[in-house]
Enzyme design. Structure first.
Site, PDB file in Angstrom:
ATOM      1  N   GLY A 278       0.777  -1.202  -0.222  1.00  0.00           N
ATOM      2  CA  GLY A 278       0.046   0.099   0.007  1.00  0.00           C
ATOM      3  C   GLY A 278       0.734   1.372   0.079  1.00  0.00           C
ATOM      4  O   GLY A 278       0.119   2.467   0.243  1.00  0.00           O
ATOM      5  N   GLY A 322       3.285  -2.659  -4.638  1.00  0.00           N
ATOM      6  CA  GLY A 322       2.741  -2.912  -6.000  1.00  0.00           C
ATOM      7  C   GLY A 322       2.646  -1.788  -6.913  1.00  0.00           C
ATOM      8  O   GLY A 322       3.607  -1.479  -7.797  1.00  0.00           O
ATOM      9  N   ARG A 323       1.748  -0.915  -6.446  1.00  0.00           N
ATOM     10  CA  ARG A 323       1.593   0.450  -7.097  1.00  0.00           C
ATOM     11  C   ARG A 323       3.123   1.529  -6.904  1.00  0.00           C
ATOM     12  O   ARG A 323       2.979   2.087  -8.043  1.00  0.00           O
ATOM     13  CB  ARG A 323       0.711   1.412  -6.128  1.00  0.00           C
ATOM     14  CG  ARG A 323       0.319   2.682  -6.567  1.00  0.00           C
ATOM     15  CD  ARG A 323      -0.424   3.552  -5.567  1.00  0.00           C
ATOM     16  NE  ARG A 323      -1.568   2.949  -5.103  1.00  0.00           N
ATOM     17  CZ  ARG A 323      -2.850   2.848  -5.426  1.00  0.00           C
ATOM     18  NH1 ARG A 323      -3.029   3.697  -6.558  1.00  0.00           N
ATOM     19  NH2 ARG A 323      -3.707   2.287  -4.830  1.00  0.00           N
ATOM     20  N   ARG A 364      -9.560   5.318 -12.607  1.00  0.00           N
ATOM     21  CA  ARG A 364      -9.427   5.903 -11.209  1.00  0.00           C
ATOM     22  C   ARG A 364     -10.166   7.047 -11.073  1.00  0.00           C
ATOM     23  O   ARG A 364     -10.451   7.479  -9.644  1.00  0.00           O
ATOM     24  CB  ARG A 364      -7.881   5.694 -10.968  1.00  0.00           C
ATOM     25  CG  ARG A 364      -7.517   4.049 -11.096  1.00  0.00           C
ATOM     26  CD  ARG A 364      -5.966   4.143 -10.402  1.00  0.00           C
ATOM     27  NE  ARG A 364      -5.844   4.423  -9.024  1.00  0.00           N
ATOM     28  CZ  ARG A 364      -5.495   5.559  -8.799  1.00  0.00           C
ATOM     29  NH1 ARG A 364      -5.282   6.641  -9.283  1.00  0.00           N
ATOM     30  NH2 ARG A 364      -5.348   5.804  -7.295  1.00  0.00           N
ATOM     31  N   TYR A 368     -12.237   6.716  -7.780  1.00  0.00           N
ATOM     32  CA  TYR A 368     -11.545   7.100  -6.717  1.00  0.00           C
ATOM     33  C   TYR A 368     -11.606   8.430  -6.544  1.00  0.00           C
ATOM     34  O   TYR A 368     -11.036   9.085  -5.693  1.00  0.00           O
ATOM     35  CB  TYR A 368     -10.242   6.729  -6.498  1.00  0.00           C
ATOM     36  CG  TYR A 368     -10.137   5.064  -6.424  1.00  0.00           C
ATOM     37  CD1 TYR A 368     -11.201   4.199  -5.683  1.00  0.00           C
ATOM     38  CD2 TYR A 368      -9.252   4.289  -7.334  1.00  0.00           C
ATOM     39  CE1 TYR A 368     -11.132   2.979  -5.792  1.00  0.00           C
ATOM     40  CE2 TYR A 368      -9.396   2.910  -7.299  1.00  0.00           C
ATOM     41  CZ  TYR A 368     -10.085   2.139  -6.498  1.00  0.00           C
ATOM     42  OH  TYR A 368      -9.889   0.780  -6.490  1.00  0.00           O
ATOM     43  N   CYS A 395     -19.351   8.007 -23.699  1.00  0.00           N
ATOM     44  CA  CYS A 395     -20.641   8.466 -23.356  1.00  0.00           C
ATOM     45  C   CYS A 395     -21.154   8.379 -21.964  1.00  0.00           C
ATOM     46  O   CYS A 395     -21.863   7.634 -21.552  1.00  0.00           O
ATOM     47  CB  CYS A 395     -21.689   7.913 -24.200  1.00  0.00           C
ATOM     48  SG  CYS A 395     -23.288   8.780 -24.232  1.00  0.00           S
TER      49      CYS A 395
END
Length: 467
Positions: A278, A322-323, A364, A368, A395
């Site tokens: 994280g 990860g990120r 995202r 988010y 759209c």
């Protein structure tokens, strides 16, 4: 942000964007901490990565496209391996494959010496297809099916992270049928509210992942009493895009208290503790992530302090970035289709720059309320900056890629725009909304570019439609 009847992204415009967004001194400047390491401006003024210019990438591979700086990706893998390897000898670093996974990335992870975390049968299959050593895999997920657990056992996956009593029963049955004793950990939610978006905070009580501290204690007793699984330790993951270590301190304290209670009450010394991942990355100038070495040092101090207070030896510590590895290593390259100025009244104008991608390749922002940066990628500009919003082609009114960014006032159809920090949870969460094929992933290194995930085609979509 105050609510607005047309949606959150319509509120608090104020004519200048969010408070953290600053007018650039030079609209052509690149802020290094937002871009992969080999990204710069070529002599032509175009954006360049790994020695290849954006225009050449667009001409060869089309747009939109995810562009990965392979050297940067590998550098970040090594930085976590080295930083946490030094701070936690005997521990493990897993790359969290859910942030972005393909066979090329699996091979990079293997070659740089990290382990790999997968959380579905599809991710497991990708890892195995790229010949990743199964004993260096961890298998996560809150609802692993019998078929997925069977595949994990048959492959010899190194660790299965158990998320419920149902999974304990499933894996116990399968293990006994096969005469194997897989290594497992118990995912524990420690009641910590990480300072992040509610959808990616994963350790508070009212969410789907893991077992509460009391339930985890019961799960430990169940696993030990049935003796079909090899219990290695507890697993705690508090969320994503986290910049400060206070939440990790509380989480470590609570999970180590349970770790110690198991030692005292059951006489079992669990050898491992997984503190999850994280770790945050920089999407905009408001983000200031720590280096892997600094993160490792801070977590080392936390673990040592908590273990000293309990009078125990620290277990081997595992983490799962990860990120922070995949995210900064990639930008998305778009072509501008239209530019539209909208008069909001009171002298306020918003410029909508519409590109050939959108929420199908980066959901995202809509999901988010995430913030991104962007730059003109195909040329230099001497035009004064304008506050723009980069919109997609779908759209959907919420189809926004970058909510607020300063772009050159002469930006026009045919220009290329690059959005950095799109390596994590963009291709992984991509969709075919409006029947738009997903973009390719292009890896660039040492002056050469290659496709590592090909572009989908309309034929691909139609082949799935059996009529």
């Amino acid at each position: 942000m105050r609510a607005h009847e047309a949606g959150a992204m319509h509120g608090d415009f104020g004519g200048h964007g969010p408070n953290w967004l600053r007018m650039p001194v030079d609209i052509n400047d690149l802020l290094p901490h937002l871009w992969a390491k080999t990204v710069n401006r070529a002599p032509s003024g175009a954006l360049s990565v790994g020695g290849v210019e954006a225009g050449d990438l667009a001409a060869e591979f089309g747009t939109p496209a995810y562009v990965v700086d392979e050297a940067d990706f590998r550098f970040r893998l090594r930085a976590f391996a080295d930083g946490f390897g030094s701070a936690f000898p005997g521990g493990k670093v897993y790359y969290a494959g859910k942030s972005f996974l393909c066979k090329a990335v699996v091979r990079w992870v293997a070659e740089e010496g990290l382990n790999l975390d997968v959380c579905t049968g599809g991710e497991l299959a990708t890892a195995l297809a790229a010949d990743f050593p199964a004993d260096r895999l961890a298998f996560h997920g809150n609802n692993k099916s019998v078929a997925e657990l069977t595949a994990a056992l048959d492959a010899g996956v190194g660790t299965v992270v158990l998320d419920s009593f149902t999974e304990i029963d499933r894996l116990t049955t399968l293990a006994r049928e096969r005469g194997v004793r897989p290594r497992v950990m118990i995912r524990t939610k420690v009641g910590v509210e990480a300072h992040t978006h509610e959808y990616i905070a994963t350790a508070h009580e009212d969410q789907k992942f893991g077992l509460s501290l009391p339930a985890s204690a019961r799960a430990v007793r169940k696993v030990l009493s049935e003796d079909a699984l090899e219990l290695r330790g507890l697993h705690s993951h508090i969320g994503s895009q986290i910049f400060e270590t206070t939440a990790f301190e509380v989480a470590a304290r609570r999970v180590l208290e349970l770790h110690n209670a198991i030692r005292v009450e059951l006489g079992v010394e669990l050898p491992e503790l997984d503190l999850g991942g994280g770790f945050g990355m920089a999407y905009t100038t408001q983000d200031d992530p720590e280096t892997p070495a600094r993160l490792a040092d801070e977590l080392r101090k936390i673990v040592d302090h908590e273990c000293a207070a309990l009078g125990i030896e620290p277990p081997a510590i595992t983490v799962e970035p990860g990120r922070a590895i995949s995210g900064p290593s990639t930008f998305t390259l778009y072509e501008v289709g239209t530019v539209k100025s909208v008069d909001l009244g009171a002298g306020q104008v918003r410029s909508y720059v519409s590109v050939d991608g959108g929420m199908s390749d980066n959901v995202r922002t809509a999901l988010y309320d995430a913030s991104y940066s962007a730059t003109l990628a195909s040329r230099l500009s001497q035009a004064p900056p304008i506050l723009a919003r980069i919109a997609g082609k779908h759209c959907e009114a919420g189809d926004i890629v970058v909510k607020d960014e300063f772009l050159p006032g002469d930006i026009a159809a045919g220009d290329l725009v690059a959005v950095p920090g799109t390596g994590a949870y963009c291709r992984s969460m991509a969709s075919n909304y409006n029947h738009v094929p997903r973009p390719p992933v292009i890896a660039v290194a040492d002056g050469a570019a290659r496709v590592i995930v090909r572009r989908e085609t309309v034929d691909d979509l139609l082949n799935l439609d059996v009529g």
